[in-house]
Each structure stands twice: as structure tokens, then as C-alpha cells.
Design a protein around this motif. Structure first.
Motif, short mmCIF file in Angstrom:
data_model
loop_
_atom_site.label_atom_id
_atom_site.label_comp_id
_atom_site.label_asym_id
_atom_site.label_seq_id
_atom_site.Cartn_x
_atom_site.Cartn_y
_atom_site.Cartn_z
N VAL A 52 -17.05 -47.49 -33.11
CA VAL A 52 -15.73 -47.60 -32.47
C VAL A 52 -15.45 -46.33 -31.68
N MET A 53 -15.41 -46.49 -30.40
CA MET A 53 -15.03 -45.42 -29.48
C MET A 53 -14.40 -46.09 -28.27
N SER A 54 -13.68 -45.29 -27.48
CA SER A 54 -12.99 -45.90 -26.34
C SER A 54 -13.29 -45.12 -25.06
N PRO A 55 -13.61 -45.88 -23.99
CA PRO A 55 -13.76 -47.32 -23.91
C PRO A 55 -14.92 -47.79 -24.79
N VAL A 101 -13.50 -39.98 -16.10
CA VAL A 101 -14.41 -39.73 -17.23
C VAL A 101 -14.91 -41.08 -17.77
N HIS A 102 -15.97 -41.02 -18.51
CA HIS A 102 -16.60 -42.17 -19.18
C HIS A 102 -16.35 -43.53 -18.51
N VAL A 103 -16.83 -43.65 -17.28
CA VAL A 103 -16.81 -44.95 -16.58
C VAL A 103 -17.77 -45.87 -17.34
N THR A 135 -16.86 -33.21 -24.22
CA THR A 135 -17.00 -33.17 -25.69
C THR A 135 -15.63 -32.95 -26.32
N HIS A 136 -15.54 -33.31 -27.61
CA HIS A 136 -14.31 -33.07 -28.39
C HIS A 136 -14.70 -32.46 -29.73
N MET A 137 -14.96 -31.16 -29.74
CA MET A 137 -15.27 -30.50 -31.01
C MET A 137 -13.98 -30.30 -31.80
N HIS A 146 -5.96 -36.67 -17.94
CA HIS A 146 -4.84 -37.57 -18.20
C HIS A 146 -5.34 -38.78 -18.95
N PHE A 147 -4.81 -39.02 -20.12
CA PHE A 147 -5.15 -40.21 -20.90
C PHE A 147 -4.21 -41.33 -20.47
N MET A 148 -4.76 -42.38 -19.89
CA MET A 148 -3.92 -43.51 -19.50
C MET A 148 -3.80 -44.49 -20.66
N THR A 176 -21.24 -37.20 -23.01
CA THR A 176 -21.35 -37.92 -24.28
C THR A 176 -20.02 -38.35 -24.87
N ASP A 177 -18.91 -37.67 -24.52
CA ASP A 177 -17.64 -37.88 -25.22
C ASP A 177 -17.85 -37.59 -26.71
N HIS A 178 -18.70 -36.61 -27.00
CA HIS A 178 -19.08 -36.27 -28.38
C HIS A 178 -17.83 -36.04 -29.22
N CYS A 179 -17.57 -36.93 -30.16
CA CYS A 179 -16.34 -36.86 -30.96
C CYS A 179 -16.70 -37.50 -32.31
N CYS A 180 -17.00 -36.65 -33.28
CA CYS A 180 -17.65 -37.11 -34.52
C CYS A 180 -16.66 -37.45 -35.63
N VAL A 210 -9.19 -38.55 -15.28
CA VAL A 210 -8.51 -39.58 -16.07
C VAL A 210 -9.44 -40.29 -17.05
N HIS A 211 -8.89 -40.58 -18.20
CA HIS A 211 -9.44 -41.60 -19.11
C HIS A 211 -8.71 -42.87 -18.68
N ALA A 212 -9.44 -43.75 -17.99
CA ALA A 212 -8.79 -44.90 -17.36
C ALA A 212 -8.86 -46.15 -18.24
N PRO A 241 -8.26 -32.71 -33.43
CA PRO A 241 -7.32 -33.41 -34.31
C PRO A 241 -6.93 -34.72 -33.62
N PHE A 242 -7.23 -35.85 -34.25
CA PHE A 242 -7.08 -37.13 -33.53
C PHE A 242 -6.94 -38.27 -34.52
N MET A 243 -5.98 -39.15 -34.28
CA MET A 243 -5.77 -40.36 -35.06
C MET A 243 -5.70 -40.07 -36.57
N ASN A 250 -11.37 -43.13 -33.22
CA ASN A 250 -12.25 -43.45 -32.09
C ASN A 250 -13.19 -42.29 -31.81
N GLY A 251 -14.48 -42.56 -31.79
CA GLY A 251 -15.39 -41.51 -31.37
C GLY A 251 -16.81 -41.75 -31.84
N THR A 252 -17.76 -41.33 -31.01
CA THR A 252 -19.18 -41.35 -31.37
C THR A 252 -19.80 -40.03 -30.92
N1 DUC Z 1 -12.27 -41.77 -26.85
C1 DUC Z 1 -12.91 -41.64 -28.00
O1 DUC Z 1 -13.65 -42.55 -28.37
N2 DUC Z 1 -12.71 -40.53 -28.74
C2 DUC Z 1 -11.93 -39.45 -28.35
C3 DUC Z 1 -11.02 -39.72 -27.25
C4 DUC Z 1 -11.37 -40.88 -26.43
O2 DUC Z 1 -10.81 -41.07 -25.38
#
Ligand code: DUC
Ligand code: ZN
Ligand code: ZN
Length: 479
Positions: free
Chosen positions: A287-290, A238-240, A60-62, A151-153, A315-319, A182-184, A65-67, A337-339
Motif C-alpha cells: 500500500v503506497m500512493s499512488p 513526482v511519482h507519475v 525519499t521520506h526518512m 504540494h500534496f493534492m 523511489t518514494d522510499h517510505c518504510c 506536486v503529488h497529483a 511522521p505520517f498516518m 502508505n509507503g514502500t
Molecule cells: N505516498 C506514500 O505512499 N507514502 C508517503 C507519501 C506519499 O505520498
């Protein structure tokens, strides 16, 4: 503070049994029949219900601070939403900005998270490298109970870790007995493809998945796996989200590598047609990544989860709300980026997993709770209904229908990627630290009641890794 749950079916990852559970002072004290409990214990009649370990969301990402903005869900609202969906613990990410000391970022996140209503822990991201990072990693592992580094690639010119950082950090993880994650996605390729789309005048959300195709994830997955192999360390992806990444994990596992994978409820269920929605705001909300993948990848992910190529769900919860997404109105690369999903994950997994026969009820517990607890070394404190475990439980009504919607959810976001979907099977009661915190759709939470959960390094895995590396590997460590 004592609670007796009577008459339910206890569902663990290994078996289901009919038994009562008695909880006292936040712990499970006894399991069995005709338990001898204090006369003033609160009693819940769970006849006809399933009693399961509370969900653990490892991603999760409560209030991240991003983008250029800050995720709208804070630790108070986010952990509350989790409880409403049967998730009793999250593992969030401390993400230092480039050059920010890891310990400074860690302390900031701890302060933010002190408002949590449910237990939480942290992975810490390594976004840059020098000797001070190496030292802070040791402090985090040895004193602060952090056993995983992210690690964010991707995210070039921001938080992307170059190969040099990956190699240094993975090596340091090996010395410390910590798990690299890794976020690959190949950040160079993403950047290149984004610029190509923009130069061709394609600026809307439909360009987002085209700038991050599956091969971008396949390449980065392979690179991270091969770096981990050379160094002789386990790896968690993460998030394959796609077949290309699954294939890399499957190959590495078949060659004896300890590689773990996580998939998201959203990636299991949605495909990339969401980006073609003519309504800009709806497309941007996804829009979220991947990104969500073309049809076919979802079934491949389900099979990977069923067959054990990936072991956890998150979930990669990032609202980000509509006004935040609008920052990218003229340029899709600026859409934050985030859902969301911390509240929805268990219900979606039950409905598409257990109700469709893809998962047994025990496998459901494994992929929503137990496997995460084991991989991140907090089992059996978490992830199990066992004497001595934390009394974090969900009492599940497998017959109760619930419609997922932004109109009714507790998540602090004006959109739900599962909007309008009616699931069968949902939490009746959620119990955190032995207290009923959610019942019949109503939360009863206490700000700050959540505890920071330390996760120790991995002595048994790393003893084996050390012996193996001595015997077979090019890479030896002095610890
Ligand atoms: N992907 C997202 O969609 N949001 C937060 C970070 C990430 O890797
Ligand atoms: Zn990520
Ligand atoms: Zn993430």
C-alpha cells in the motif's frame, strides 16, 4: 585523502570514455591517462567495470511522521542503504503539519538528517497558506538553499493543499525563482471513493487501488499543469504512475510548457495484482500512493522514460514494517502508505532498463542521476564525472548478480517489494566524497559525514520565464 580509480569505463549522461579518475579532498581533480598522482594515493583497479556518477534519489521520506506513526527508516540507516545500492545523495521532504511554520519544520528535519552518511537536500512541502508561509518560502530560497516546494493534492483533512494554496504557492514560487512540485491525486475524489468502499464493506488492501484509480491522478496532473500554465511557471510532477498522467505531461510539453516528471522503480515494475494477495500483510506491504497500476501502465511509463516525457527516477522510499501496516487491519484507509527502494532502484533500473535494451548506459546515468541534478540545479556538482564535481561515484559490475531481499538488504524494513528478484548488474564499490563507503557488500560509513547540499534558485530558467510571461502571459511578476 586521495583516490585513483584506474582502468574503468567512465559513463556520463552524454558519453562513455576509457579513462582514470583521480579524487582528492572529496572532489574529482583529474580525468585522463597516466595521471600524475601522489604516491600514497589509494588505487582501485576498475578494469572491466563501469564508473558512473552516484545515483541521486530525488524522492525519499526518512523517519517521516505520517498516518499516526513514523517511517521506520531514519536518515542514518536510509542513506547507508542508499550507498549500498549506489545512491550517493537523496532529496528528502520536509512536511510541515497544518499550521506548523515552515522554518520550524525545516529545522527539525535538518536536525534529524544530521546523522546522514551521504549528502542530502530537501524539498519543502506547502501544506497550508498564509502570509508567514510566503515569508518562510523566501527565507528558504534565499538563505537555506531550497529551490523546490512540494504540494500534496491528496491526503484530505491532513496535508492536502487546496487549490487556493496551490495558486498562492505557485505564484510565490514564480517570484522566488523556485520550482513547484506536486503529488497529483485528487484528494476529494480519493476521500469519496474510500468512503464508498468502506460503506460497501470492502475494508482490505484490495480497496486501496480502487479508491485511487488512474483518472484521479490524471485529473490532478491536468489541474496542476493548467495552474502552472496560467501562472507561467515550470512544474515537476513526482511519482507519475499512469498513462493518464503521462498523457497530460506529453500534451503540455508539446504545447511548450516546461513540465518535468519523475517515475518510481516500483511503478515501472509492479502491477496492481499485488493487492489481491490472499495474505493480508503482503498486500498491505504494497500500500503506497499512488498505488501500483493495472497491467499496461508499466510499459507506458517505461516508454515515457525512454522518450523523455518523464526524466527522472526515484523511489518514494517510505518504510513501514508489518506491525505498522497492521494499524489498518480493519480499515484500508488506515494502512500507512509507503514502500521502500532506495537501495534497489539502480539495480532494478539497470536490469529492466539496460539489460533489456530500453536504456543505454548513458541514458541510465541520465535518469538515475544527471537529470535530477540538472532539474534541481545542483549540476555539475552532482550528476557528473567531471573535474571539479563531487567525488560521488559508483563502480558498477554489469556482470554481478544480486538477489534483492528483505533478508539481506540494508533498508530498515521487513519487506522488499522486489523480494527474490535476481538482477544482473550491481554496485561493486560506492564512493562518497572521495571515500570508499561500500565495497563487496560491506558498508564502511561515518554517521554525520553526509552534508546538507544547498540548491540555488534558477536564474536562467526564471529570467526566460519572466521574459516569456511579459511577452505572452497573463501573469506578470515584480521581483
Ligand atoms: N505516498 C506514500 O505512499 N507514502 C508517503 C507519501 C506519499 O505520498
Ligand atoms: Zn507522494
Ligand atoms: Zn513521497
Amino acid at each position: 585523502m586521495s583516490l585513483l580509480i584506474k582502468g574503468g569505463k567512465l559513463v556520463n549522461a552524454d558519453q562513455s570514455i576509457m579513462a582514470d579518475v583521480y579524487c582528492e579532498n572529496g572532489l574529482i581533480k583529474a580525468i585522463g591517462h597516466d595521471l600524475d598522482v601522489p604516491s600514497d594515493a589509494e588505487v582501485i583497479d576498475a578494469t572491466g567495470k563501469l564508473v558512473m556518477p552516484g545515483g541521486i534519489d530525488p524522492h525519499t521520506h526518512m523517519q517521516l511522521p505520517f498516518m499516526g506513526t513514523v517511517a521506520s527508516e531514519d536518515f542514518y540507516s536510509g542513506t547507508s542503504a542508499g550507498l549500498a545500492g549506489g545512491t550517493t545523495m537523496i532529496i528528502d521532504f520536509v512536511i510541515p503539519s497544518p499550521q506548523q511554520p515552515l522554518m520550524e519544520a525545516f529545522n527539525t528535519w535538518k536536525e534529524w538528517a544530521s546523522r546522514s552518511v551521504a549528502d542530502y537536500s530537501f524539498h519543502v512541502a506547502v501544506t497550508w497558506w498564509d502570509e508567514s508561509v510566503s515569508q518562510d518560502m523566501a527565507t528558504l530560497v534565499e538563505q537555506e538553499g531550497v529551490n523546490s516546494f512540494k504540494h500534496f493534492m491528496a491526503y484530505k483533512n491532513a496535508i492536502m493543499a487546496e487549490d487556493e494554496t496551490l495558486v498562492n504557492s505557485f505564484s510565490r514560487c514564480l517570484e522566488l525563482g523556485a520550482m513547484p512540485t506536486v503529488h497529483a491525486e485528487n484528494g476529494e475524489l480519493v476521500h469519496h471513493l474510500q468512503q464508498k468502499m468502506l460503506s460497501a464493506g470492502i475494508t482490505g488492501p484490495e480497496a486501496h487501488p480502487q479508491s485511487r484509480p488512474p483518472e484521479v491522478e490524471g485529473e490532478a496532473s491536468n489541474r496542476a499543469i493548467r495552474i502552472a500554465q496560467s501562472i507561467g511557471i515550470p512544474l515537476y510532477l513526482v511519482h507519475v504512475s499512469c498513462k493518464e498522467a503521462i498523457d497530460e505531461i506529453a500534451r503540455a510539453k508539446s504545447e511548450g510548457q516546461r513540465v518535468y516528471g519523475e517515475c518510481l522503480a516500483g511503478h515501472l515494475e509492479l502491477d496492481d495484482s499485488v493487492y489481491k494477495n490472499p495474505d493480508w500483510a503482503t498486500a498491505a506491504a504494497h500500500v503506497m500512493s499512488p498505488p501500483f497500476r493495472p497491467k499496461g501502465h508499466q510499459e507506458a511509463l517505461w516508454k515515457a522514460l525512454q522518450g523523455g516525457t518523464v526524466q527522472t527516477t526515484a523511489t518514494d522510499h517510505c518504510c513501514f514494517c508489518e506491525d505498522q501496516k497492521a494499524m489498518g487491519k480493519d480499515n484500508f484507509t488506515q494502512i500507512p502508505n509507503g514502500t521502500a527502494g532506495v537501495e534497489d532502484r539502480l539495480m532494478v533500473l539497470w536490469d529492466s532498463g539496460v539489460n533489456k535494451g530500453r536504456l543505454t548506459e548513458n541514458e541510465f546515468v541520465a535518469v538515475t542521476s544527471t537529470n535530477t541534478a540538472k532539474i534541481f540545479n545542483i549540476y555539475p556538482q552532482k550528476g557528473a564525472i567531471a573535474v571539479g564535481s563531487d567525488a560521488d561515484l559508483v563502480i558498477w559490475d554489469s556482470t554481478k548478480e544480486h538477489t534483492l531481499s528483505a533478508k539481506t538488504h540494508h533498508q530498515k524494513i521487513d519487506f522488499n517489494i522486489f523480494e527474490g528478484r535476481t538482477v544482473k548488474g550491481s554496485p561493486w564499490i560506492t564512493i562518497s566524497q572521495g571515500n570508499v563507503v561500500f565495497k563487496d557488500g560491506k558498508l564502511n560509513v561515518v554517521e554525520g559525514a553526509g552534508r546538507y547540499i544547498k540548491r540555488p534558485a534558477f536564474p536562467t530558467i526564471f529570467d526566460a520565464v519572466e521574459k516569456y510571461n511579459e511577452e505572452y502571459g497573463p501573469y506578470q511578476v515584480e521581483r
